[in-house]
Design an enzyme around this catalytic site. Structure first.
Site, PDB file in Angstrom:
ATOM      1  N   ASP A   1       0.798  -1.235   0.000  1.00  0.00           N
ATOM      2  CA  ASP A   1       0.000   0.000   0.000  1.00  0.00           C
ATOM      3  C   ASP A   1       0.824   1.274   0.000  1.00  0.00           C
ATOM      4  O   ASP A   1       0.403   2.295  -0.535  1.00  0.00           O
ATOM      5  CB  ASP A   1      -0.953   0.017   1.209  1.00  0.00           C
TER       6      ASP A   1
ATOM      7  N   ASP B   1       5.520   0.339   3.406  1.00  0.00           N
ATOM      8  CA  ASP B   1       5.741  -0.916   4.131  1.00  0.00           C
ATOM      9  C   ASP B   1       5.509  -2.101   3.197  1.00  0.00           C
ATOM     10  O   ASP B   1       5.418  -1.924   1.987  1.00  0.00           O
ATOM     11  CB  ASP B   1       4.819  -0.980   5.363  1.00  0.00           C
TER      12      ASP B   1
ATOM     13  N   TYR C   1      -6.169   0.792   8.505  1.00  0.00           N
ATOM     14  CA  TYR C   1      -7.200   1.091   7.507  1.00  0.00           C
ATOM     15  C   TYR C   1      -8.570   0.699   8.051  1.00  0.00           C
ATOM     16  O   TYR C   1      -9.328  -0.027   7.419  1.00  0.00           O
ATOM     17  CB  TYR C   1      -6.884   0.394   6.181  1.00  0.00           C
TER      18      TYR C   1
END
Ligand SMILES: *[C@@H]1O[C@H](CO)[C@@H](O)[C@H](O)[C@H]1NC(C)=O
Length: 497
Positions: A80, A83, A233
């Site tokens: 994303d 990371d 998220y």
């Protein structure tokens, strides 16, 4: 103009010597380069066995066991941000926005020779979603444990962290992530319609199943999977926005009356015709759905005017006050839309895309927009979109470009792969904690995160170029995706009046 001093910088003067004007800092060739790099960024984020068309040479294969311990093949997809996590909700939103960029600006992408690259990039994401959609009511939505992943500073090629996979089904529900994945697949089915009919049909079937699953088994994935998706998220906005967004994309993709009736019947119960939001982002899709539906209202479809009114309201809110009396989002002195100090550019990027998109549809339908009773033209939307994009590329008080590899950049991007030596030059493993030896230096990153649009400057147009400063120095897949459409329009020289 506040950022006029940008032109005094020799580097910039050299790059744009003859094209500089008060508001238009870049030429189509510059935007073509920015477009190419915006797409190239996804090479940096790519997980799995790299395909032959992958361009970024210094990255290698990674995550080749993903899903295996759960008995499912979950290799592929995209990390994303900085990371090595694969988070389903932002990945799906990124692919929806990439598909939307492609769908609106196909001729522009073709003319600038970027359509093939954009479609390959999209297909890498949708192939992953098809694999992750293992049963009609079952979707794998995450690979990796965010706590152990964030505890290490490791190249994706070296990962030694556990890679557990997590799914939603009728017991552990996730209408938000299921409907967002449905939106991505439906949008992508349009992108591939004229290219690969069978694939497009497959995407659409999967999208319809996922939407039914999301709608019939309602629940928030961050209730079902709270321990692994929050606070990263978490679905703060709930799932009603994704149901509206999913239905809007399925209406676009199928033209089916059922989705139209769903949107009219639920216009207020799901909030699509009533919710007023500040931005479109990985969590909250209301504004996106409102603009998408407004496009079909502009083309003459009746019964959905409530959505269009909210879309108008949003567009008016992100325009500057001298254009729109109902402007409400603040700006830095240098003119950058400022929503939030934490990865502000994601909101700038989605807003800029929506401005260009609205300008396009206003022009095509020969309509005007009224903001607080004042008439606003498509050209004004276009001009403001261009100012935001130009700011990102370096037309700002610091003369700093926030797209890596374009112009003068910060040098310590918060990104594991880019901040560690490449597997091509440093062949032995870098262990979990070992990576912090690189993280903690003031040295520039050894690899260029080409095309990465980072979080961006603060309220005073300044950036703290420190690797630990993820709020400003980290790129994300969802920041870049809408800029593919924006730069495609500018690179092809398309203008709206
Ligand atoms: C810059 O960010 C780092 C955290 O990454 C912080 O330690 C440092 O104090 C910041 N510097 C300034 C001047 O704000």
């Amino acid at each position: 103009m506040a950022y006029r001093n940008v032109y005094l910088l020799p580097l910039l003067a050299l790059a744009w010597s003859s094209a500089v004007s008060m508001t238009l800092a870049f030429r189509t060739g510059d935007y073509a380069s920015a477009l190419d790099k915006t797409i190239l960024f996804y090479d940096l984020q790519r997980s799995g066995r790299l395909p032959g068309w992958h361009r970024l040479r210094w990255r290698g294969n990674s995550g080749l066991q993903d899903g295996r311990s759960n008995g499912v093949d979950l290799t592929g997809g995209y990390y994303d941000a900085g990371d090595n996590m694969k988070f389903g909700l932002p990945m799906a939103y990124s692919m929806t926005m990439l598909a939307w960029s492609i769908n609106e600006f196909t001729p522009e992408l073709r003319r600038t020779d970027q359509l093939g690259k954009a479609l390959n990039t999209l297909r890498w994401g949708t192939d992953y979603f098809l694999k992750a959609h293992t049963k009609p009511n079952e979707l794998w939505v995450q690979v990796g444990s965010p706590w152990s992943d964030h505890d290490c500073w490791q190249r994706p090629e070296d990962m030694t962290t556990p890679r557990p996979a997590f799914k939603i089904d009728t017991n552990r529900r996730g209408s938000d992530v299921a409907a967002e994945t449905a939106a991505a697949l439906a949008a992508a089915s349009i992108s591939f319609r004229g290219i690969d009919r069978a694939y497009s049909a497959r995407l659409l079937r999967s999208a319809q199943q996922l939407f039914n699953f999301a709608d019939q088994y309602r629940g928030k994935y961050s209730d079902s999977l709270a321990g692994v998706v929050c606070p990263f998220y978490c679905s703060y906005s709930g799932f009603n926005d994704e149901l509206v967004w999913g239905a809007a994309w399925l209406l676009q993709a199928t033209g089916n009356r059922w989705y139209y009736q769903y949107l009219t019947r639920n216009a207020y119960s799901l909030g699509g015709a009533s919710m007023v939001k500040r931005s479109l982002n990985w969590d909250d899709k209301y504004v996106g759905a409102q603009v998408l539906i407004a496009q079909s209202v502009m083309r003459g479809r009746g019964g959905l005017n409530g959505y269009k009114d909210r879309a108008d309201q949003f567009i008016c809110s992100v325009l500057p006050r001298w254009i729109s009396p109902s402007s409400s989002v603040g700006r830095t002195k240098g003119g950058l839309l400022f929503f939030d100090g934490n990865i502000n550019m994601q909101y700038v990027a989605s807003s800029t895309f929506l401005l260009v998109n609205y300008a396009k549809h206003l022009t095509a339908s020969r309509q005007a927009l009224y903001c607080g009773g004042k008439k606003v033209t498509a050209g004004q939307l276009y001009g403001e979109a261009r100012r935001q994009a130009d700011y990102i590329l370096g037309a700002n008080p610091r003369g700093m470009s926030y797209m890596i590899g374009f112009g003068r950049n910060p040098i310590r991007v918060h990104h594991r792969a880019a901040s560690l030596p490449s597997v091509r030059s440093h062949r032995w493993n870098i262990q979990c904690k070992q990576g912090f030896d690189w993280f903690n230096t003031w040295n520039a990153n050894p690899n260029q995160a080409t095309g990465a649009i980072i979080g961006g400057p603060d309220w005073s147009d300044n950036i703290n170029d420190s690797r630990g400063n993820y709020a400003q120095m980290e790129p994300t897949t969802y920041t870049n995706a809408p800029m593919v459409g924006v730069f495609a329009a500018f690179a092809a020289g398309t203008r709206y009046y």
